[in-house]
Design a protein around this motif. Structure first.
Motif, PDB file in Angstrom:
ATOM      1  N   UNK A   1       5.916   7.957  -6.196  1.00  0.00           N
ATOM      2  CA  UNK A   1       6.621   6.732  -5.835  1.00  0.00           C
ATOM      3  C   UNK A   1       7.040   6.808  -4.374  1.00  0.00           C
ATOM      4  N   UNK A   2       6.224   6.233  -3.511  1.00  0.00           N
ATOM      5  CA  UNK A   2       6.486   6.327  -2.075  1.00  0.00           C
ATOM      6  C   UNK A   2       7.406   5.238  -1.540  1.00  0.00           C
ATOM      7  N   UNK A   3       7.598   4.155  -2.285  1.00  0.00           N
ATOM      8  CA  UNK A   3       8.317   3.000  -1.745  1.00  0.00           C
ATOM      9  C   UNK A   3       9.685   3.354  -1.161  1.00  0.00           C
TER      10      UNK A   3
ATOM     11  N   UNK B   1       0.826  -1.204   0.000  1.00  0.00           N
ATOM     12  CA  UNK B   1       0.000   0.000   0.000  1.00  0.00           C
ATOM     13  C   UNK B   1       0.863   1.258   0.000  1.00  0.00           C
ATOM     14  N   UNK B   2       2.000   1.200   0.697  1.00  0.00           N
ATOM     15  CA  UNK B   2       2.875   2.363   0.793  1.00  0.00           C
ATOM     16  C   UNK B   2       3.807   2.524  -0.411  1.00  0.00           C
ATOM     17  N   UNK B   3       3.640   1.707  -1.430  1.00  0.00           N
ATOM     18  CA  UNK B   3       4.373   1.978  -2.674  1.00  0.00           C
ATOM     19  C   UNK B   3       3.751   3.154  -3.405  1.00  0.00           C
ATOM     20  N   UNK B   4       2.448   3.368  -3.150  1.00  0.00           N
ATOM     21  CA  UNK B   4       1.729   4.426  -3.853  1.00  0.00           C
ATOM     22  C   UNK B   4       1.176   3.994  -5.193  1.00  0.00           C
TER      23      UNK B   4
ATOM     24  N   UNK C   1      -2.325   7.550   1.795  1.00  0.00           N
ATOM     25  CA  UNK C   1      -1.263   7.495   0.788  1.00  0.00           C
ATOM     26  C   UNK C   1      -1.265   8.761  -0.063  1.00  0.00           C
ATOM     27  N   UNK C   2      -2.440   9.209  -0.447  1.00  0.00           N
ATOM     28  CA  UNK C   2      -2.516  10.433  -1.249  1.00  0.00           C
ATOM     29  C   UNK C   2      -1.969  11.623  -0.460  1.00  0.00           C
ATOM     30  N   UNK C   3      -2.231  11.655   0.825  1.00  0.00           N
ATOM     31  CA  UNK C   3      -1.698  12.735   1.653  1.00  0.00           C
ATOM     32  C   UNK C   3      -0.173  12.660   1.735  1.00  0.00           C
ATOM     33  N   UNK C   4       0.354  11.450   1.815  1.00  0.00           N
ATOM     34  CA  UNK C   4       1.809  11.277   1.851  1.00  0.00           C
ATOM     35  C   UNK C   4       2.442  11.686   0.523  1.00  0.00           C
ATOM     36  N   UNK C   5       1.811  11.325  -0.575  1.00  0.00           N
ATOM     37  CA  UNK C   5       2.327  11.724  -1.885  1.00  0.00           C
ATOM     38  C   UNK C   5       2.419  13.237  -1.988  1.00  0.00           C
TER      39      UNK C   5
END
Length: 233
Positions: A169-171, A114-117, A158-162
């Motif tokens: 690419x969050x990985x 999930x955290x790969x984005x 995830x969208x907030x982290x992006x």
């Protein structure tokens, strides 16, 4: 299954299969919670150390309290789910591990991908994939699947982290975030392709995250996940 005789048998079987005289480290992998308070199990592990069959031992846990309980014994390492969606270990577990010299092995650092984005609400997973059948813990602890985060809620976080990191690419950032914590000895992300292995290794070479970036992760966790996730594990 969790008896001193069984533990001794597992060690002997592992030594035979790997053709070794001593195992560097063995972990009790997520046993039932009562096992973490079983003097007889840990006494057997101590005996195996004295026999020279193992160099050290530790535990793999689902819940923070299990790790705290296990540190009453002579464990050398602890494997725990730790990622941007699972911050509870920072409260008490990591400080105690640091004080006692217990190494932390961070598993599920990408929250089952999930955290790969890369995932969306339209992403589908095969019927044999735990991300299809174990979201509510039907087969094993649901914390092993997306770190226990409800899928749609996870997508929002995830969208907030992006947005916070300015990337799709969050990985690599998620792995580097884990490595920002000095209590972590090693992070063990999964990989299904050789290219992912190389990408995971390169993540460790990224510059340290800034204080503002670290705070952004905490803020997003507090906003989206703390109420749901923090009480459970």
């Amino acid at each position: 299954m969790y008896t001193p005789a069984a533990v001794a048998g597992f060690i002997e079987d592992s030594l035979r299969r790997m053709r070794l005289e001593k195992l560097d480290l063995i972990l009790l992998h997520c046993p039932p919670t009562p096992v973490f308070g079983r003097d007889d199990i840990f006494a057997e592990l101590d005996r195996q150390k004295k026999l020279g069959k193992i160099a050290s031992y530790g535990v793999s846990i689902e819940k923070v309290q299990e790790g705290i309980q296990a540190m009453a014994y002579d464990i050398s390492a602890m494997e725990v789910i730790f990622n941007m969606f699972r911050l509870k270990p920072l409260d008490a577990l990591f400080p105690q591990a640091s004080q006692k010299g217990v190494g932390v092995i961070a598993r599920v650092p990408l929250a089952s991908g999930l955290l790969t984005g890369k995932y969306t609400k339209d992403t589908s997973f095969g019927p044999q994939d735990h991300r299809s059948y174990n979201r509510e813990g039907a087969a094993f602890d649901k914390g092993e699947t997306f770190s226990g985060v409800p899928y749609e809620l996870g997508l929002e976080a995830v969208e907030a982290l992006k947005k916070a990191f300015g990337t799709q690419d969050l990985a690599p950032i998620a792995i580097r975030w884990v490595l920002m914590h000095p209590e972590v000895s090693v992070v063990i992300p999964g990989a299904s392709r050789a290219s992912q292995v190389f990408d995971n290794v390169r993540a460790a070479e990224l510059p340290p995250l800034t204080d503002a970036q670290m705070q952004a992760v905490r803020d997003i966790y507090d906003r989206y996940l703390r109420e749901t996730i923090h009480p459970q594990w």
